[in-house]
Design a protein around this motif. Structure first.
Motif, PDB file in Angstrom:
ATOM      1  N   SER A 181      -1.810  -6.584 -25.190  1.00 32.61           N
ATOM      2  CA  SER A 181      -2.396  -7.436 -26.218  1.00 32.61           C
ATOM      3  C   SER A 181      -2.829  -6.608 -27.424  1.00 32.61           C
ATOM      4  O   SER A 181      -2.893  -5.388 -27.375  1.00 32.61           O
ATOM      5  CB  SER A 181      -3.582  -8.216 -25.659  1.00 32.61           C
TER       6      SER A 181
ATOM      7  N   GLY B  21      -5.005 -18.022 -27.199  1.00 31.27           N
ATOM      8  CA  GLY B  21      -4.528 -16.843 -26.469  1.00 31.27           C
ATOM      9  C   GLY B  21      -4.017 -17.103 -25.070  1.00 31.27           C
ATOM     10  O   GLY B  21      -3.416 -16.219 -24.469  1.00 31.27           O
TER      11      GLY B  21
ATOM     12  N   SER C  69      -0.028 -18.035 -25.234  1.00 33.62           N
ATOM     13  CA  SER C  69       0.677 -16.845 -25.712  1.00 33.62           C
ATOM     14  C   SER C  69       0.656 -15.722 -24.681  1.00 33.62           C
ATOM     15  O   SER C  69       1.611 -14.950 -24.583  1.00 33.62           O
ATOM     16  CB  SER C  69       0.111 -16.371 -27.051  1.00 33.62           C
ATOM     17  N   ALA C  70      -0.387 -15.628 -23.867  1.00 34.45           N
ATOM     18  CA  ALA C  70      -0.420 -14.625 -22.797  1.00 34.45           C
ATOM     19  C   ALA C  70       0.675 -14.907 -21.772  1.00 34.45           C
ATOM     20  O   ALA C  70       1.366 -13.989 -21.310  1.00 34.45           O
ATOM     21  CB  ALA C  70      -1.790 -14.599 -22.122  1.00 34.45           C
TER      22      ALA C  70
ATOM     23  N   THR D 173       3.979 -14.030 -23.414  1.00 32.10           N
ATOM     24  CA  THR D 173       4.109 -12.574 -23.484  1.00 32.10           C
ATOM     25  C   THR D 173       4.574 -12.012 -22.152  1.00 32.10           C
ATOM     26  O   THR D 173       5.507 -11.202 -22.100  1.00 32.10           O
ATOM     27  CB  THR D 173       2.766 -11.927 -23.897  1.00 32.10           C
TER      28      THR D 173
ATOM     29  N   ASN E 254       0.464 -10.000 -26.694  1.00 38.66           N
ATOM     30  CA  ASN E 254      -0.316 -11.202 -26.945  1.00 38.66           C
ATOM     31  C   ASN E 254      -1.369 -10.914 -28.022  1.00 38.66           C
ATOM     32  O   ASN E 254      -1.977  -9.847 -28.039  1.00 38.66           O
ATOM     33  CB  ASN E 254      -1.009 -11.626 -25.646  1.00 38.66           C
TER      34      ASN E 254
ATOM     35  N   ASP F  87      -4.873 -11.542 -28.989  1.00 43.70           N
ATOM     36  CA  ASP F  87      -6.136 -12.016 -28.414  1.00 43.70           C
ATOM     37  C   ASP F  87      -6.837 -12.976 -29.371  1.00 43.70           C
ATOM     38  O   ASP F  87      -6.963 -12.694 -30.564  1.00 43.70           O
ATOM     39  CB  ASP F  87      -7.076 -10.840 -28.129  1.00 43.70           C
TER      40      ASP F  87
END
Length: 112
Positions: free
Chosen positions: A7, A68, A71-72, A75, A87, A89
């Motif tokens: 991240s 986030g 997207s985590a 990722t 990612n 944060d």
């Protein structure tokens, strides 16, 4: 235990993205329409698996959503499939709070 994903925080991202970096916004269409980073590429998380060919495999991908979480997951998925992804944060909420540029075709840009 949750999988850790690489991240980056918004302040660590240069205002001018490096040439070999893609900013991927994985929010839904209504969220994108309300406000997004001008340089972002939009592929909603729900469409990603069918649109992977749109992402350059030889560039770093910075993945952003609202806060986030999505997207985590994206990722982790991209990294498991050969991309170099990180990612962002705090997502677009952090992007907006940091005073980063937003654009919208629907008037005053905002993050929803």
């Amino acid at each position: 235990m949750p999988q850790q994903v690489p991240s980056v925080t918004v302040p660590d991202i240069p205002a001018e993205l490096p040439a070999q970096t893609v900013l991927l916004d994985v929010r839904e269409q209504d969220e994108w329409d309300a406000g997004h980073a001008p340089q972002a590429q939009h592929i909603p998380m729900s469409e990603l698996a069918g649109r992977l060919e749109e992402l350059p495999a030889d560039q770093e991908v910075l993945v952003i959503c609202r806060s986030g979480g999505r997207s985590a997951r994206v990722t982790a998925y991209l990294n498991a499939n050969g991309w170099d992804a990180r990612n962002i944060d705090g997502g677009m909420q952090s992007w907006e709070a940091a005073g980063r540029a937003l654009t919208s075709d629907q008037g005053e840009p905002t993050v929803i």
